[in-house]
Write a protein that holds these residues in place. Structure first.
Motif, PDB file in Angstrom:
ATOM      1  N   ASN A 130      68.511  69.915  64.015  1.00  0.00           N
ATOM      2  CA  ASN A 130      69.945  70.154  63.910  1.00  0.00           C
ATOM      3  C   ASN A 130      70.550  70.051  65.301  1.00  0.00           C
ATOM      4  OD1 ASN A 130      69.929  70.828  61.079  1.00  0.00           O
ATOM      5  ND2 ASN A 130      68.937  72.749  61.657  1.00  0.00           N
ATOM      6  N   ILE A 131      71.631  69.263  65.424  1.00  0.00           N
ATOM      7  CA  ILE A 131      72.260  69.041  66.724  1.00  0.00           C
ATOM      8  C   ILE A 131      73.758  69.267  66.598  1.00  0.00           C
ATOM      9  CG2 ILE A 131      72.591  67.429  68.634  1.00  0.00           C
ATOM     10  CD1 ILE A 131      70.166  65.879  67.562  1.00  0.00           C
ATOM     11  N   PHE A 132      74.305  70.091  67.486  1.00  0.00           N
ATOM     12  CA  PHE A 132      75.745  70.317  67.560  1.00  0.00           C
ATOM     13  C   PHE A 132      76.205  70.054  68.986  1.00  0.00           C
ATOM     14  CE2 PHE A 132      79.185  73.177  68.875  1.00  0.00           C
ATOM     15  CZ  PHE A 132      80.203  72.722  68.041  1.00  0.00           C
ATOM     16  N   THR A 133      77.323  69.349  69.141  1.00  0.00           N
ATOM     17  CA  THR A 133      77.837  69.073  70.477  1.00  0.00           C
ATOM     18  C   THR A 133      79.358  69.093  70.463  1.00  0.00           C
ATOM     19  OG1 THR A 133      77.813  67.516  72.339  1.00  0.00           O
ATOM     20  CG2 THR A 133      77.809  66.570  70.142  1.00  0.00           C
ATOM     21  N   ILE A 134      79.940  69.563  71.555  1.00  0.00           N
ATOM     22  CA  ILE A 134      81.381  69.545  71.746  1.00  0.00           C
ATOM     23  C   ILE A 134      81.648  69.209  73.210  1.00  0.00           C
ATOM     24  CG2 ILE A 134      81.413  72.059  72.094  1.00  0.00           C
ATOM     25  CD1 ILE A 134      84.287  72.018  70.991  1.00  0.00           C
ATOM     26  N   SER A 135      82.568  68.274  73.468  1.00  0.00           N
ATOM     27  CA  SER A 135      82.808  67.828  74.847  1.00  0.00           C
ATOM     28  C   SER A 135      84.292  67.514  75.044  1.00  0.00           C
ATOM     29  CB  SER A 135      81.953  66.602  75.180  1.00  0.00           C
ATOM     30  OG  SER A 135      82.162  65.579  74.233  1.00  0.00           O
ATOM     31  N   PRO A 136      85.045  68.443  75.601  1.00  0.00           N
ATOM     32  CA  PRO A 136      86.454  68.186  75.907  1.00  0.00           C
ATOM     33  C   PRO A 136      86.637  67.542  77.284  1.00  0.00           C
ATOM     34  CG  PRO A 136      85.930  70.485  76.316  1.00  0.00           C
ATOM     35  CD  PRO A 136      84.660  69.841  75.825  1.00  0.00           C
ATOM     36  N   LYS A 138      70.493  72.201  70.243  1.00  0.00           N
ATOM     37  CA  LYS A 138      69.558  71.469  69.386  1.00  0.00           C
ATOM     38  C   LYS A 138      68.419  72.381  68.976  1.00  0.00           C
ATOM     39  CE  LYS A 138      66.452  67.449  69.295  1.00  0.00           C
ATOM     40  NZ  LYS A 138      65.937  66.285  70.046  1.00  0.00           N
ATOM     41  N   SER A 139      68.092  72.324  67.708  1.00  0.00           N
ATOM     42  CA  SER A 139      66.950  73.069  67.178  1.00  0.00           C
ATOM     43  C   SER A 139      66.083  72.082  66.406  1.00  0.00           C
ATOM     44  CB  SER A 139      67.421  74.193  66.256  1.00  0.00           C
ATOM     45  OG  SER A 139      66.329  74.913  65.734  1.00  0.00           O
ATOM     46  N   ALA A 140      64.810  71.968  66.776  1.00  0.00           N
ATOM     47  CA  ALA A 140      63.948  70.955  66.179  1.00  0.00           C
ATOM     48  C   ALA A 140      62.540  71.481  65.987  1.00  0.00           C
ATOM     49  CB  ALA A 140      63.914  69.706  67.063  1.00  0.00           C
ATOM     50  N   VAL A 141      61.908  71.013  64.921  1.00  0.00           N
ATOM     51  CA  VAL A 141      60.496  71.310  64.695  1.00  0.00           C
ATOM     52  C   VAL A 141      59.670  70.497  65.688  1.00  0.00           C
ATOM     53  CG1 VAL A 141      58.583  71.163  63.049  1.00  0.00           C
ATOM     54  CG2 VAL A 141      60.864  71.837  62.261  1.00  0.00           C
ATOM     55  N   ALA A 142      58.744  71.148  66.371  1.00  0.00           N
ATOM     56  CA  ALA A 142      57.926  70.476  67.377  1.00  0.00           C
ATOM     57  C   ALA A 142      56.999  69.458  66.725  1.00  0.00           C
ATOM     58  CB  ALA A 142      57.107  71.500  68.158  1.00  0.00           C
ATOM     59  N   ASP A 156      57.265  76.375  60.996  1.00  0.00           N
ATOM     60  CA  ASP A 156      58.073  77.369  61.696  1.00  0.00           C
ATOM     61  C   ASP A 156      57.949  77.258  63.216  1.00  0.00           C
ATOM     62  OD1 ASP A 156      55.499  78.200  61.959  1.00  0.00           O
ATOM     63  OD2 ASP A 156      55.767  80.156  61.017  1.00  0.00           O
ATOM     64  N   SER A 157      57.332  76.180  63.695  1.00  0.00           N
ATOM     65  CA  SER A 157      57.219  75.949  65.148  1.00  0.00           C
ATOM     66  C   SER A 157      58.468  75.224  65.622  1.00  0.00           C
ATOM     67  CB  SER A 157      55.971  75.142  65.459  1.00  0.00           C
ATOM     68  OG  SER A 157      54.820  75.809  65.008  1.00  0.00           O
ATOM     69  N   VAL A 158      59.508  75.986  65.915  1.00  0.00           N
ATOM     70  CA  VAL A 158      60.817  75.432  66.232  1.00  0.00           C
ATOM     71  C   VAL A 158      61.111  75.602  67.719  1.00  0.00           C
ATOM     72  CG1 VAL A 158      63.290  75.584  65.766  1.00  0.00           C
ATOM     73  CG2 VAL A 158      61.639  75.926  63.908  1.00  0.00           C
ATOM     74  N   ILE A 159      61.644  74.546  68.339  1.00  0.00           N
ATOM     75  CA  ILE A 159      62.064  74.602  69.742  1.00  0.00           C
ATOM     76  C   ILE A 159      63.588  74.588  69.790  1.00  0.00           C
ATOM     77  CG2 ILE A 159      62.027  73.439  71.968  1.00  0.00           C
ATOM     78  CD1 ILE A 159      59.374  72.260  71.228  1.00  0.00           C
ATOM     79  N   ASP A 160      64.165  75.551  70.499  1.00  0.00           N
ATOM     80  CA  ASP A 160      65.613  75.621  70.685  1.00  0.00           C
ATOM     81  C   ASP A 160      65.963  75.167  72.091  1.00  0.00           C
ATOM     82  OD1 ASP A 160      66.167  76.693  68.124  1.00  0.00           O
ATOM     83  OD2 ASP A 160      65.515  78.668  68.827  1.00  0.00           O
ATOM     84  N   ASN A 161      66.981  74.316  72.177  1.00  0.00           N
ATOM     85  CA  ASN A 161      67.379  73.745  73.466  1.00  0.00           C
ATOM     86  C   ASN A 161      68.894  73.760  73.551  1.00  0.00           C
ATOM     87  OD1 ASN A 161      68.004  71.879  75.619  1.00  0.00           O
ATOM     88  ND2 ASN A 161      65.877  71.217  75.524  1.00  0.00           N
ATOM     89  N   SER A 162      69.431  74.273  74.653  1.00  0.00           N
ATOM     90  CA  SER A 162      70.884  74.265  74.861  1.00  0.00           C
ATOM     91  C   SER A 162      71.195  73.694  76.240  1.00  0.00           C
ATOM     92  CB  SER A 162      71.462  75.676  74.732  1.00  0.00           C
ATOM     93  OG  SER A 162      70.973  76.521  75.751  1.00  0.00           O
ATOM     94  N   ALA A 209      78.123  70.837  87.169  1.00  0.00           N
ATOM     95  CA  ALA A 209      77.112  71.873  86.988  1.00  0.00           C
ATOM     96  C   ALA A 209      76.450  71.659  85.638  1.00  0.00           C
ATOM     97  CB  ALA A 209      77.741  73.262  87.060  1.00  0.00           C
ATOM     98  N   LYS A 210      75.120  71.726  85.619  1.00  0.00           N
ATOM     99  CA  LYS A 210      74.360  71.559  84.379  1.00  0.00           C
ATOM    100  C   LYS A 210      73.382  72.720  84.252  1.00  0.00           C
ATOM    101  CE  LYS A 210      70.923  68.588  82.135  1.00  0.00           C
ATOM    102  NZ  LYS A 210      70.106  67.359  82.259  1.00  0.00           N
ATOM    103  N   ILE A 211      73.441  73.404  83.120  1.00  0.00           N
ATOM    104  CA  ILE A 211      72.541  74.528  82.849  1.00  0.00           C
ATOM    105  C   ILE A 211      71.824  74.248  81.538  1.00  0.00           C
ATOM    106  CG2 ILE A 211      72.379  77.008  82.450  1.00  0.00           C
ATOM    107  CD1 ILE A 211      75.018  77.287  84.007  1.00  0.00           C
ATOM    108  N   GLN A 212      70.511  74.216  81.598  1.00  0.00           N
ATOM    109  CA  GLN A 212      69.706  73.885  80.418  1.00  0.00           C
ATOM    110  C   GLN A 212      68.669  74.979  80.191  1.00  0.00           C
ATOM    111  OE1 GLN A 212      68.058  69.941  80.433  1.00  0.00           O
ATOM    112  NE2 GLN A 212      66.579  70.387  78.832  1.00  0.00           N
ATOM    113  N   ARG A 213      68.498  75.344  78.923  1.00  0.00           N
ATOM    114  CA  ARG A 213      67.496  76.341  78.562  1.00  0.00           C
ATOM    115  C   ARG A 213      66.742  75.844  77.342  1.00  0.00           C
ATOM    116  NH1 ARG A 213      66.064  81.548  79.578  1.00  0.00           N
ATOM    117  NH2 ARG A 213      65.171  82.777  77.882  1.00  0.00           N
ATOM    118  N   SER A 214      65.427  75.878  77.434  1.00  0.00           N
ATOM    119  CA  SER A 214      64.575  75.439  76.330  1.00  0.00           C
ATOM    120  C   SER A 214      63.521  76.503  76.081  1.00  0.00           C
ATOM    121  CB  SER A 214      63.898  74.109  76.664  1.00  0.00           C
ATOM    122  OG  SER A 214      63.021  73.719  75.632  1.00  0.00           O
ATOM    123  N   GLU A 215      63.391  76.911  74.820  1.00  0.00           N
ATOM    124  CA  GLU A 215      62.396  77.918  74.481  1.00  0.00           C
ATOM    125  C   GLU A 215      62.054  77.814  73.009  1.00  0.00           C
ATOM    126  OE1 GLU A 215      63.726  81.943  74.593  1.00  0.00           O
ATOM    127  OE2 GLU A 215      65.807  81.378  74.293  1.00  0.00           O
TER     128      GLU A 215
END
Length: 511
Positions: free
Chosen positions: A38-44, A65-69, A97-103, A127-133
């Motif tokens: 599942n992917i959601f994006t917004i860019s003004p 983004k949330s995806a099964v590994a 249920d092995s899901v990776i979340d990325n923002s 500025a770019k801030i990324q978190r993956s877990e």
């Protein structure tokens, strides 16, 4: 079925304020069992005229983004023979249920001031801030080798958290001037960047799985901490470039860049510090013996501090590169052009994914790529368009302490070819109706840096039917029309199968 929503709003307010808002959402499945995303994006974007000479542009983006590994399939049983049979292309050896979340969050601005029609000053910040877990469960990897029975896969669970922050600010002056009969286009700039990488990883041994008769579920063993560290990299670059027009048919490009960096790398309680600097020249020439023909040659060097992590800790050396290129561009007509290029690229200290340790990198000694590229693009006749290309690449390791000298780079085909041609009816009751046909050939490729096995070549056929009228467009795209079996790439002992026959429909309306 993978629904996709994309909305774009664009508006002009009193010719002083421009704004655009892009919003997208995709719920994407795949031909692999239980693998989805599942992917959601917004860019003004907002652009404002501040007086007659100044413009400010503000940009933002947020993507979640949330995806099964998914880690592919073992090579034994796909591209290599397995005495137990062939592994189905849609099989999955992780857990649902092995899901990776990325923002990812991006913010920035561009400020431009025009002194005159020939000179302008620009300043930009981003500025770019990324978190993956992982989500609630661990990330399953199939990097572990098959057991001796060639059917039992000894799985590992990887639990990793990655935080990445990158800040860049750049200021550059552009201008045009003449010295006698010689024209100059000048660029002088300075950029400063800071990046911070925070990485944690632990792993556990999971219940093995039978690749020919999988029974899902897991029993987790004790956790092992592989990595806990961070990396701070600060770089400063100063560059100047002059595009010189000697005559109408002869131009020179002269430029250079000086880079320096400092880097702190912490692995658990140990800290390693490094620094370096280098000058990278850039030279080029373009000559037109006749108006439709352009001959060119270029030479450039590069210097890039490496940001990443090695298994067991330790900082990487900066990557350096040297490239030579010559070529010819021919304008067959006003709408159709062709380009032929020959190049020689040498890179040292190149990082690549660690095939034995996911999420980490390894650094190779020296790589050399030599090749030929031919491309054709444009409109052959009214409504008939073409994009075609051929590439020959001889990419090898020339120096290394781990891999054999002469080994070809993995996932790089020696020969590849692509063709996409479409025709749109120009008049009559069927005006706007069009058809497209594509052919994509990828030659045999090495699957790892040790050149232990190869991915076979393939020829994929795509087609499309579409309709354009004013601001409305509808299309049906048919990918892999003949449903061939092929592999897009590899990593270590795993391979990634290509998508089978797929139909994608799109409808769009431009506001």
């Amino acid at each position: 079925f993978s629904p996709l929503l994309f909305i774009q709003v664009y508006h002009i307010f009193k010719k002083m304020v421009l704004y655009r808002l892009n919003i997208g959402y995709q719920d994407r499945g795949s031909f692999i069992d239980v693998v989805e995303a599942n992917i959601f994006t917004i860019s003004p974007v907002v652009s404002v005229d501040i007086g007659e000479r100044t413009r400010l542009t503000l940009e933002g983006e947020y993507t979640e983004k949330s995806a099964v590994a998914y880690e592919g399939l073992p090579s034994v049983g796909t591209v290599l023979p397995n005495p137990n049979g062939e592994i189905p292309r849609d099989r999955f050896f992780g857990e649902s249920d092995s899901v990776i979340d990325n923002s990812i969050t991006r913010l920035g601005y561009r400020l431009e001031y025009r002194f005159s029609n020939n000179w302008s000053l620009q300043n930009a910040f981003s500025a770019k801030i990324q978190r993956s877990e992982p989500g609630n469960e661990l990330y399953i990897t199939t990097q572990a080798r098959l057991a001796d029975d060639n059917r039992t896969l000894n799985r590992q669970a990887i639990d990793s958290i990655v935080d990445y922050e990158d800040y860049d600010i750049a200021t550059y002056l552009t201008g045009k001037l003449s010295t006698g009969s010689i024209d100059h286009e000048l660029i002088f700039g300075v950029d400063l960047s800071s990046s911070f990488l925070r990485f944690e990883r632990s792993r556990t041994i999971e219940t093995p799985i039978d690749i020919f008769n999988p029974v899902y579920g897991r029993v987790t063993g004790p956790s092992i901490n592989d990595f806990d560290g961070d990396q701070l990299t600060i770089t400063l670059g100063i560059y100047v470039q002059d595009q010189v027009t000697l005559t109408e048919n002869l131009k020179l490009l002269l430029g250079g860049r000086f880079d320096l960096f400092e880097q702190d790398f912490r692995f658990r309680s140990n800290t390693t510090r490094g620094s370096g600097n280098d000058f990278s020249p850039r030279l080029g020439i373009v000559y037109q013996p006749i108006q439709p023909i352009s001959l060119y040659a270029s030479y450039s060097r590069s210097f890039v501090p490496v940001r990443g992590t090695a298994f067991g800790g330790g900082a990487f050396k900066p990557e350096r590169g040297t490239q030579y290129e010559i070529g010819i561009k021919a304008d067959v007509s006003e709408q159709l052009s062709a380009t032929l290029a020959l190049y020689d690229l040498t890179r040292t200290n190149v990082t690549t994914e660690d095939p034995d340790n996911p999420d980490f990198q390894i650094q190779t000694g020296k790589q050399r790529s030599q090749g030929v590229e031919l491309s054709i693009a444009g409109e052959i006749l009214p409504g008939w368009n073409i994009i075609a290309g051929y590439a020959y690449i001889d990419a090898k390791i020339t120096e290394d302490n781990t891999f054999p000298v002469g080994s070809r780079l993995y996932n790089v085909p020696e020969n590849s070819f692509n063709l996409w041609t479409s025709y749109e009816i120009q008049r009559g009751t069927l005006q706007g109706l069009g058809f497209g046909l594509g052919l994509f050939y990828v030659g045999e490729r090495e699957a790892d840096l040790g050149n232990n096995y190869q991915l076979p070549s393939y020829l994929r056929t795509d087609t499309a039917i579409f309709y354009n009228r004013d601001r409305f467009r509808a299309a049906l795209n048919f990918r892999n029309l003949f449903n061939i079996d092929y592999f897009e790439g590899s990593l270590g002992s795993n391979v990634f199968p290509g998508t089978p026959f797929t139909v994608q429909g799109t409808i769009s309306w431009q506001f």
